[in-house]
Design an enzyme around this catalytic site. Structure first.
Site, PDB file in Angstrom:
ATOM      1  N   ARG A 161     -41.229 -28.645 -36.060  1.00  0.00           N
ATOM      2  CA  ARG A 161     -40.945 -27.583 -34.841  1.00  0.00           C
ATOM      3  C   ARG A 161     -40.458 -26.496 -36.522  1.00  0.00           C
ATOM      4  NH1 ARG A 161     -36.690 -27.097 -30.293  1.00  0.00           N
ATOM      5  NH2 ARG A 161     -34.670 -27.425 -31.724  1.00  0.00           N
TER       6      ARG A 161
ATOM      7  N   SER B 257     -43.675 -29.469 -30.322  1.00  0.00           N
ATOM      8  CA  SER B 257     -42.574 -28.984 -31.374  1.00  0.00           C
ATOM      9  C   SER B 257     -41.957 -29.879 -30.822  1.00  0.00           C
ATOM     10  CB  SER B 257     -42.137 -27.662 -31.517  1.00  0.00           C
ATOM     11  OG  SER B 257     -42.486 -27.134 -30.580  1.00  0.00           O
TER      12      SER B 257
ATOM     13  N   CYS C 260     -45.247 -10.935 -32.257  1.00  0.00           N
ATOM     14  CA  CYS C 260     -43.075 -11.438 -31.702  1.00  0.00           C
ATOM     15  C   CYS C 260     -42.814 -11.891 -32.741  1.00  0.00           C
ATOM     16  CB  CYS C 260     -43.833 -12.835 -30.435  1.00  0.00           C
ATOM     17  SG  CYS C 260     -42.552 -13.616 -30.034  1.00  0.00           S
TER      18      CYS C 260
ATOM     19  N   GLY D 161     -45.661 -23.172 -37.093  1.00  0.00           N
ATOM     20  CA  GLY D 161     -46.974 -23.064 -35.852  1.00  0.00           C
ATOM     21  C   GLY D 161     -47.799 -22.588 -36.207  1.00  0.00           C
ATOM     22  N   HIS D 162     -47.367 -20.885 -35.815  1.00  0.00           N
ATOM     23  CA  HIS D 162     -48.481 -19.968 -35.876  1.00  0.00           C
ATOM     24  C   HIS D 162     -49.320 -19.226 -36.779  1.00  0.00           C
ATOM     25  CE1 HIS D 162     -48.867 -15.915 -34.129  1.00  0.00           C
ATOM     26  NE2 HIS D 162     -49.122 -15.278 -36.462  1.00  0.00           N
TER      27      HIS D 162
ATOM     28  N   GLU E 195     -60.451 -11.269 -25.969  1.00  0.00           N
ATOM     29  CA  GLU E 195     -59.942 -12.101 -25.312  1.00  0.00           C
ATOM     30  C   GLU E 195     -58.860 -12.188 -24.716  1.00  0.00           C
ATOM     31  OE1 GLU E 195     -57.334 -15.004 -28.394  1.00  0.00           O
ATOM     32  OE2 GLU E 195     -55.196 -13.762 -27.739  1.00  0.00           O
TER      33      GLU E 195
ATOM     34  N   TYR F 260     -52.330 -20.749 -28.286  1.00  0.00           N
ATOM     35  CA  TYR F 260     -52.049 -20.298 -26.797  1.00  0.00           C
ATOM     36  C   TYR F 260     -52.070 -21.890 -26.014  1.00  0.00           C
ATOM     37  CZ  TYR F 260     -52.025 -15.016 -27.335  1.00  0.00           C
ATOM     38  OH  TYR F 260     -52.231 -13.477 -27.774  1.00  0.00           O
TER      39      TYR F 260
HETATM   40  P1  FDA Z   1     -43.524 -24.123 -32.347  1.00  0.00           P
HETATM   41  O1  FDA Z   1     -42.644 -24.706 -33.605  1.00  0.00           O
HETATM   42  O2  FDA Z   1     -43.436 -24.879 -31.355  1.00  0.00           O
HETATM   43  O3  FDA Z   1     -45.238 -25.366 -33.196  1.00  0.00           O
HETATM   44  C1  FDA Z   1     -46.306 -25.095 -32.655  1.00  0.00           C
HETATM   45  C2  FDA Z   1     -47.279 -26.059 -33.111  1.00  0.00           C
HETATM   46  O4  FDA Z   1     -47.530 -25.943 -34.841  1.00  0.00           O
HETATM   47  C3  FDA Z   1     -46.758 -27.240 -32.770  1.00  0.00           C
HETATM   48  O5  FDA Z   1     -48.383 -28.871 -32.568  1.00  0.00           O
HETATM   49  C4  FDA Z   1     -45.584 -28.380 -33.356  1.00  0.00           C
HETATM   50  O6  FDA Z   1     -45.730 -29.622 -34.081  1.00  0.00           O
HETATM   51  C5  FDA Z   1     -46.931 -27.237 -34.925  1.00  0.00           C
HETATM   52  N1  FDA Z   1     -45.831 -27.050 -36.112  1.00  0.00           N
HETATM   53  C6  FDA Z   1     -45.282 -26.611 -36.245  1.00  0.00           C
HETATM   54  N2  FDA Z   1     -44.404 -26.507 -37.657  1.00  0.00           N
HETATM   55  C7  FDA Z   1     -45.235 -27.076 -38.483  1.00  0.00           C
HETATM   56  C8  FDA Z   1     -45.264 -27.521 -39.053  1.00  0.00           C
HETATM   57  N3  FDA Z   1     -44.520 -26.792 -40.566  1.00  0.00           N
HETATM   58  N4  FDA Z   1     -45.920 -28.196 -39.633  1.00  0.00           N
HETATM   59  C9  FDA Z   1     -47.030 -28.854 -39.180  1.00  0.00           C
HETATM   60  N5  FDA Z   1     -47.493 -28.305 -38.006  1.00  0.00           N
HETATM   61  C10 FDA Z   1     -45.799 -27.497 -37.449  1.00  0.00           C
HETATM   62  N6  FDA Z   1     -49.609 -16.019 -30.974  1.00  0.00           N
HETATM   63  C11 FDA Z   1     -50.759 -15.215 -32.113  1.00  0.00           C
HETATM   64  O7  FDA Z   1     -51.485 -15.148 -31.712  1.00  0.00           O
HETATM   65  N7  FDA Z   1     -50.343 -13.718 -31.497  1.00  0.00           N
HETATM   66  C12 FDA Z   1     -49.062 -12.916 -30.837  1.00  0.00           C
HETATM   67  O8  FDA Z   1     -48.886 -11.884 -30.899  1.00  0.00           O
HETATM   68  C13 FDA Z   1     -47.658 -14.780 -29.734  1.00  0.00           C
HETATM   69  N8  FDA Z   1     -47.339 -13.604 -29.361  1.00  0.00           N
HETATM   70  C14 FDA Z   1     -46.100 -14.424 -28.841  1.00  0.00           C
HETATM   71  C15 FDA Z   1     -45.228 -14.623 -27.731  1.00  0.00           C
HETATM   72  C16 FDA Z   1     -44.765 -15.457 -27.502  1.00  0.00           C
HETATM   73  C17 FDA Z   1     -43.300 -14.778 -27.158  1.00  0.00           C
HETATM   74  C18 FDA Z   1     -44.703 -16.823 -27.506  1.00  0.00           C
HETATM   75  C19 FDA Z   1     -43.565 -17.995 -26.736  1.00  0.00           C
HETATM   76  C20 FDA Z   1     -46.087 -17.238 -28.117  1.00  0.00           C
HETATM   77  C21 FDA Z   1     -46.908 -15.609 -29.017  1.00  0.00           C
HETATM   78  N9  FDA Z   1     -48.162 -16.723 -29.759  1.00  0.00           N
HETATM   79  C22 FDA Z   1     -48.668 -15.506 -30.587  1.00  0.00           C
HETATM   80  C23 FDA Z   1     -48.396 -18.256 -29.600  1.00  0.00           C
HETATM   81  C24 FDA Z   1     -47.858 -18.747 -31.226  1.00  0.00           C
HETATM   82  O9  FDA Z   1     -48.346 -18.381 -32.265  1.00  0.00           O
HETATM   83  C25 FDA Z   1     -47.604 -20.288 -30.741  1.00  0.00           C
HETATM   84  O10 FDA Z   1     -47.177 -20.225 -30.367  1.00  0.00           O
HETATM   85  C26 FDA Z   1     -47.162 -20.636 -32.241  1.00  0.00           C
HETATM   86  O11 FDA Z   1     -47.487 -22.549 -32.406  1.00  0.00           O
HETATM   87  C27 FDA Z   1     -45.647 -21.223 -33.065  1.00  0.00           C
HETATM   88  O12 FDA Z   1     -45.056 -21.465 -33.473  1.00  0.00           O
HETATM   89  P2  FDA Z   1     -44.081 -21.814 -34.088  1.00  0.00           P
HETATM   90  O13 FDA Z   1     -43.538 -22.215 -35.136  1.00  0.00           O
HETATM   91  O14 FDA Z   1     -42.951 -20.482 -33.583  1.00  0.00           O
HETATM   92  O15 FDA Z   1     -44.258 -22.997 -32.852  1.00  0.00           O
END
Ligand code: FDA
Length: 505
Positions: free
Chosen positions: A82, A92, A148, A155-156, A404, A446
């Site tokens: 995560r 995550s 955001c 993840g992003h 999109e 998404y």
């Molecule tokens: P999180 O930690 O939940 O991880 C997402 C996935 O990646 C999971 O499968 C996780 O296991 C894996 N992962 C995370 N860290 C990892 C690591 N270090 N190594 C290996 N795997 C890992 N998207 C976009 O393109 N443009 C945008 O403007 C937005 N806006 C937006 C707003 C809001 C409010 C939300 C909730 C979501 C978005 N998103 C987005 C979507 C966003 O890009 C997507 O949810 C990402 O996967 C989030 O990454 P996190 O690390 O925050 O998530």
């Protein structure tokens, strides 16, 4: 239970720093629940019936991640990595089998090198922290990623990542120069040692199938000293349908310096049947000053007469704040890691390749008016996105994509979950004739488990293709090959992880 005890012992004996209790939180640790909840964005996955992790590892050093991978593999315990916790389906931090979370929030250093136009960013950093750090060093550099600020870079970027600059500079994943990852054998690999195939796969194929990403080296991009933002709202009674129809004809042809996104939401509508209407917000960000924009709009989209008094000129970092609804002088808010308000939500995505007819839009209004709280975000493609090959990285939605759509339905109480998920299905069903086909494409970031899921640990290529082709199109096969090469026993797996090729496939 015994394998979790053995995991803890293994972890303690594999790390140099003591005490391990600071790095690893079990259900008995006072901070366990607050850390677990801290970055959960979707309250659908924060309830008593959701299985909780055996432990949360919060690494301070890369060696802690290596130990967590080695020991969980040894004990047959699953890992959920995560970074920012924004996964739409909670992948995550949710699992059906015994698991630990590796939460990377302590690994979030950001090292900006303006002279080399690059930055090393650890996975646990948020986009807000990254944007803030860049702006501290320079007013004329930025990074093209999501809008955001609380999203995690881990993840992003591994899922693609787009925001207001992607038509000019591409996705966040298109701008990765190097990366560090812990592989299934607990080794730390960089771009050179991981090889071209794995480096290709983690830039858009999702990190969680391949290892734990520790850090990215990013290409910083030039931004002008003055950026212009503008918002204009029109209801359907004010002619929004015709304007959207026209927007579809020009959205992907707009010069790459401009993004003209549309947001559909419910609004009060005087004179409408039940006081509700649909409002469309035309949301512009221009990486240029107003003088260049106005003649172009006059020539190509005169129907949307722009109100010159509403143009807002500002620095790039101020435009980041503006888009996130943060006041202009409060840039420190970008450093807040958790969102102020959280709710229950379900999201889905679509790609549109042919303009939606006015009748199609009118039918959409009817469906939307039956929902309570929703948002549709229409993001135009084109620009550099049409020039990069579909197979450059695993993200395949390039040339031919007009825009999109992200559909988001949200609600406030758990007991309404089923009802709102049902409305989302109805909306998605309605859109079928108007969006991409064979496959009906979707955006990995998404995440949507309705598209199909793996059967734990044992999914055939054909079964996984049901969802895999929709996210990755022709790149799915190559992702499966990379997975088979780097993690042949399918240790890193979840409901939508890339499967391993089985014999004969
Ligand atoms: P999180 O930690 O939940 O991880 C997402 C996935 O990646 C999971 O499968 C996780 O296991 C894996 N992962 C995370 N860290 C990892 C690591 N270090 N190594 C290996 N795997 C890992 N998207 C976009 O393109 N443009 C945008 O403007 C937005 N806006 C937006 C707003 C809001 C409010 C939300 C909730 C979501 C978005 N998103 C987005 C979507 C966003 O890009 C997507 O949810 C990402 O996967 C989030 O990454 P996190 O690390 O925050 O998530």
């Amino acid at each position: 239970n015994s394998n979790s005890q053995r995991f803890l012992q293994c972890f303690s004996s594999n790390i140099n720093s003591n005490p391990s209790s600071k790095i690893i939180l079990t259900k008995n640790s006072p901070a366990y629940f607050s850390v677990l909840q801290s970055s959960i964005q979707n309250l659908r996955f924060l309830n008593n019936s959701t299985r909780k992790p055996l432990a949360i590892v919060t690494p301070f050093q890369y060696s802690h991640v290596q130990a967590a991978v080695k020991c969980s593999k040894k004990e047959g315990i699953q890992i959920r990595s995560r970074s920012g916790g924004h996964d739409y389906e909670g992948l995550s931090y949710v699992s059906k089998t015994s698991f630990i979370i590796i939460d990377l929030f302590n690994l979030r250093s950001i090292d900006i090198e303006i002279e080399n136009e690059s930055a090393w960013v650890e996975s646990g950093a948020t986009l807000g922290e990254l944007y803030y750090a860049i702006a501290q060093k320079s007013k004329v550099y930025g990074f093209p990623a999501g809008t955001c600020p609380t999203i995690g870079v881990g993840g992003h970027i591994s899922g693609g990542g787009h925001g207001t600059m992607f038509r000019k500079y591409g996705l966040a994943a298109d701008n990765v120069l190097d990366a560090k990852i812990v592989d299934v054998n607990g080794r730390v690999l960089d771009r050179k040692s991981m090889g071209d195939e794995l480096f290709w796969a983690i830039r858009g194929g999702g990190g969680s199938s391949f290892g734990v990403i520790l850090a990215w080296k990013l290409r910083l991009v030039p931004v002008p000293a003055t950026v212009t933002v503008y918002s204009e709202a029109r209801t359907i009674e004010q002619g929004a349908t015709k304007l959207i129809f026209k927007w579809q004809a020009i959205a992907d042809r707009i010069p790459e310096e401009y993004v003209l996104r549309l947001v559909f939401q419910v609004a009060n509508g005087a004179g409408t049947n039940d006081g509700k209407t649909i409002q469309v917000i035309f949301n512009f960000v221009f990486l240029e000053s107003v003088e260049k924009l106005l003649p172009w709009m006059q020539e190509n989209f005169p129907e949307l007469s722009l109100d010159k008094t509403k143009f807002n000129e500002m620095s790039w970092i101020e435009s980041v704040l503006y888009i996130s609804g943060i006041p202009r002088n409060e840039s420190e808010t970008l450093l807040q890691r958790t969102q102020q308000s959280k709710g229950f939500f379900k999201a889905k995505s679509d790609y549109v390749t042919e303009p939606i007819s006015e009748a199609g839009l009118e039918g959409l209004w009817e469906r939307l008016l039956q929902l309570e709280i929703f948002q549709l975000i229409l993001t135009p493609f084109g620009g550099i996105m049409s020039e990069v090959s579909d197979s450059e990285i695993p993200f395949p939605h390039r040339k031919g994509t007009l825009f999109e759509i992200q559909y988001l339905v949200s609600w406030g109480v758990d007991k309404e979950t089923e009802k709102h998920i049902g409305s989302m299905k109805m909306l998605y069903e309605y859109m079928t004739p108007y969006v991409s086909k064979s496959p009906r494409a979707a955006y990995l970031n998404y995440r949507d488990l309705d598209l199909g899921t793996n059967i734990n640990g044992n999914t055939s290529y054909a079964q996984a293709s049901i969802w895999g082709l929709r996210y990755f199109k022709n790149n799915f096969r190559r992702l499966v090959h990379v997975k088979t090469l780097v993690d042949p026993e399918n240790f890193f797996r979840n409901e939508q992880s890339i499967p391993v090729l089985q014999s004969g496939e």
